[in-house]
Scaffold this active site. Structure first.
Site, PDB file in Angstrom:
ATOM      1  N   HIS A 182       0.832  -1.219   0.000  1.00 16.26           N
ATOM      2  CA  HIS A 182       0.000   0.000   0.000  1.00 16.26           C
ATOM      3  C   HIS A 182       0.861   1.262   0.000  1.00 16.26           C
ATOM      4  O   HIS A 182       0.436   2.314   0.480  1.00 16.26           O
ATOM      5  CB  HIS A 182      -0.944   0.032   1.213  1.00 16.26           C
ATOM      6  CG  HIS A 182      -1.828  -1.156   1.338  1.00 16.26           C
ATOM      7  ND1 HIS A 182      -3.087  -1.223   0.769  1.00 16.26           N
ATOM      8  CD2 HIS A 182      -1.620  -2.355   1.956  1.00 16.26           C
ATOM      9  CE1 HIS A 182      -3.628  -2.402   1.041  1.00 16.26           C
ATOM     10  NE2 HIS A 182      -2.761  -3.108   1.753  1.00 16.26           N
ATOM     11  N   SER A 312      15.420  19.043 -17.048  1.00 20.72           N
ATOM     12  CA  SER A 312      14.562  20.213 -17.014  1.00 20.72           C
ATOM     13  C   SER A 312      15.156  21.335 -17.844  1.00 20.72           C
ATOM     14  O   SER A 312      16.376  21.508 -17.892  1.00 20.72           O
ATOM     15  CB  SER A 312      14.356  20.697 -15.579  1.00 20.72           C
ATOM     16  OG  SER A 312      13.648  21.917 -15.537  1.00 20.72           O
ATOM     17  N   LYS A 318      18.654  18.943 -12.607  1.00 10.93           N
ATOM     18  CA  LYS A 318      17.585  17.963 -12.435  1.00 10.93           C
ATOM     19  C   LYS A 318      17.768  16.805 -13.413  1.00 10.93           C
ATOM     20  O   LYS A 318      18.065  17.008 -14.593  1.00 10.93           O
ATOM     21  CB  LYS A 318      16.225  18.623 -12.657  1.00 10.93           C
ATOM     22  CG  LYS A 318      15.039  17.787 -12.187  1.00 10.93           C
ATOM     23  CD  LYS A 318      13.759  18.607 -12.267  1.00 10.93           C
ATOM     24  CE  LYS A 318      12.608  17.903 -11.572  1.00 10.93           C
ATOM     25  NZ  LYS A 318      12.221  16.676 -12.241  1.00 10.93           N
ATOM     26  N   GLU A 325       9.983   6.085 -17.768  1.00  7.50           N
ATOM     27  CA  GLU A 325       8.859   6.864 -18.276  1.00  7.50           C
ATOM     28  C   GLU A 325       8.531   6.475 -19.717  1.00  7.50           C
ATOM     29  O   GLU A 325       7.358   6.316 -20.086  1.00  7.50           O
ATOM     30  CB  GLU A 325       9.171   8.356 -18.189  1.00  7.50           C
ATOM     31  CG  GLU A 325       9.147   8.890 -16.765  1.00  7.50           C
ATOM     32  CD  GLU A 325       9.578  10.345 -16.673  1.00  7.50           C
ATOM     33  OE1 GLU A 325       9.423  10.916 -15.585  1.00  7.50           O
ATOM     34  OE2 GLU A 325      10.074  10.904 -17.679  1.00  7.50           O
TER      35      GLU A 325
END
Length: 460
Positions: A182, A312, A318, A325
């Site tokens: 969970h 980014s 970043k 992805e």
């Protein structure tokens, strides 16, 4: 204006580009279906060439084609299968639902090539399409092409991914981390155990694909228009399938019931379903990697994926989990393709499915996308990630769920109270347990040893 020549078919005359290998029926399809600009997949064209070569071999052996004409057709068809004339297949995916335009495209191109060889005159319908119909050829090409794509592309890629994960699992067989259910802290396990689940998922996905592949070996070729075999020699199906088996090294055989192979596309839908299952596996692994890599400070920060590109355009330094992805997006695409194939699979009435081209397009594209995504995931994410063992140990020391191992000693209620106190105070569970239970620290330390807990069972 580009130079043209006049070709004829049963509807009359039509201007065709002068240098085109195709004839009137292909040209009509080009003009009738300017829909997407997507041509039929390379794997389908390859399979179509193999089918035509096998048919020519069978018809020659049965005495229905003279040797010179049969050899000319076979040689031309094998060149089509090899990809030497892909530019001669301009028909859009969104065409007549039987794929007749693509079948005639192949017939006309092969006839032109055979004629240009100087051997004999070859007619697209009477000779190249002898003993065949678009209705049995196109489903057969879908099955043949899909099996070859699985064997040559996707299944080897999946084995590569499985072995890559397995290797990383062996490397980290003793690296203990906090488990999660969970998305909440749970009992510890090793990183190797966590990765072993991925390897098992990938292996099972490959097994399911192999199982679905077996049912694609039975080909409707020889059923011609609706399954009765009209205009085909009684031995054509057996001979043509045997030649396809020889050319492909796959045990193709005639379908026991060609009516089903022409009227429905259940085998393609089943295979698509297993590709959908693979997509779910890839999505799960990708999301786990993204969570494990999250941070590096405010997230879990358990691993560092390879740095592949700036993350980014505005935030310097970043770095994003770009491979997981990309793979997750492929997985989403595969799920959408399965929906398309599912709808197409039930689209037809009585003796013929009439969404064959869109089934071929999505099935072959799904296999190609899946293959590419699987190799990316293996080589650019899993093979190179680094483990941040300091973060793993820090989280383990404060994991209140370790108290589960004390249940046999002190009971569930007392263990729950210790877990709450440890969480509230931010102290290690061992320190609080020593205070609250009266047991020796050594006894509790043995019970709460994270590595020991990964083996399951009661610690004596």
């Amino acid at each position: 204006m580009p130079a043209t020549r006049i070709e004829r078919d049963s509807l009359g005359e039509l201007a065709v580009p002068a240098d085109a290998l195709w004839g009137a029926q292909t040209q009509r399809a080009v003009e009738n279906f300017p829909v997407s600009g997507w041509r039929m997949p390379r794997g389908f064209i390859r399979a179509l060439g193999l089918v035509k070569a096998a048919a020519a071999e069978a018809n020659t052996g049965l005495g229905l084609l003279d040797v010179a004409r049969g050899e000319a057709i076979r040689d031309a068809a094998l060149k089509v299968a090899a990809g030497l004339f892909d530019a001669a297949f301009p028909v859009d995916v969104f065409q007549t639902g039987s794929g007749t335009s693509s079948n005639m495209n192949a017939n006309e191109v092969i006839a032109s090539l055979a004629l240009s060889s100087g051997a004999v005159r070859v007619h697209p319908n009477d000779h190249v399409n002898l003993g065949q119909s678009s209705n049995d050829v196109v489903p057969t090409a879908i099955q043949v092409g899909a099996v070859l794509a699985l064997r040559e592309q996707l299944l080897p890629a999946l084995e590569h991914l499985r072995l890559t994960i397995q290797q990383r699992a062996h490397e980290h067989a003793g690296t203990v981390k906090t488990g999660r259910t969970h998305l909440m802290d749970a009992m510890p396990l090793t990183l190797g155990q966590e990765l072993s689940a991925w390897a098992s998922q990938v292996g099972h996905a490959a097994e399911r694909l192999r199982d679905a592949e077996r049912r694609l070996h039975a080909l409707p070729l020889g059923g011609t228009a609706i399954g009765t075999g009209i205009n085909a020699h009684p031995q054509f199906a057996e001979r043509a399938c045997a030649e396809l088996a020889r050319l492909s090294n796959v045990p193709f055989k005639p379908a026991a019931n060609p009516f089903a192979g022409i009227a429905a596309q259940d085998g393609a839908v089943e295979l698509s379903g297993q590709l959908n299952g693979l997509a779910i596996v890839l999505m799960k692994i990708s999301n786990d990697l993204r969570w494990m890599n999250s941070g590096p400070l405010a997230g879990l920060g358990e691993i560092e994926l390879p740095t592949l590109q700036p993350g980014s355009s505005i935030m310097p330094g970043k770095v994003n989990p770009v491979i997981p992805e990309a793979v997750a997006m492929v997985a989403a695409q595969l799920m959408g393709m399965h929906t398309t194939i599912s709808i197409a699979g039930q689209s037809g009435n009585f003796q013929l499915n009439v969404m064959l081209p869109v089934i071929a397009h999505n099935l072959f594209w799904a296999i190609e996308l899946g293959t590419n995504a699987v190799r990316l995931l293996a080589d650019r994410a899993i093979a190179g990630f680094k483990v941040r063992e300091d973060r793993l140990q820090e989280a383990l020391a404060r994991n209140p769920m370790l108290v589960t191992a004390l249940n046999p000693l002190i009971g569930y209620e007392k263990a729950a109270a210790i877990a709450k106190k440890a969480y509230a105070s931010g102290r290690p569970i061992l320190d609080v347990a020593v205070e609250e239970t009266g047991f020796e620290r050594e006894v509790l330390a043995k019970r709460l040893d994270p590595l020991a807990l990964t083996k399951g069972g009661i610690v004596s």
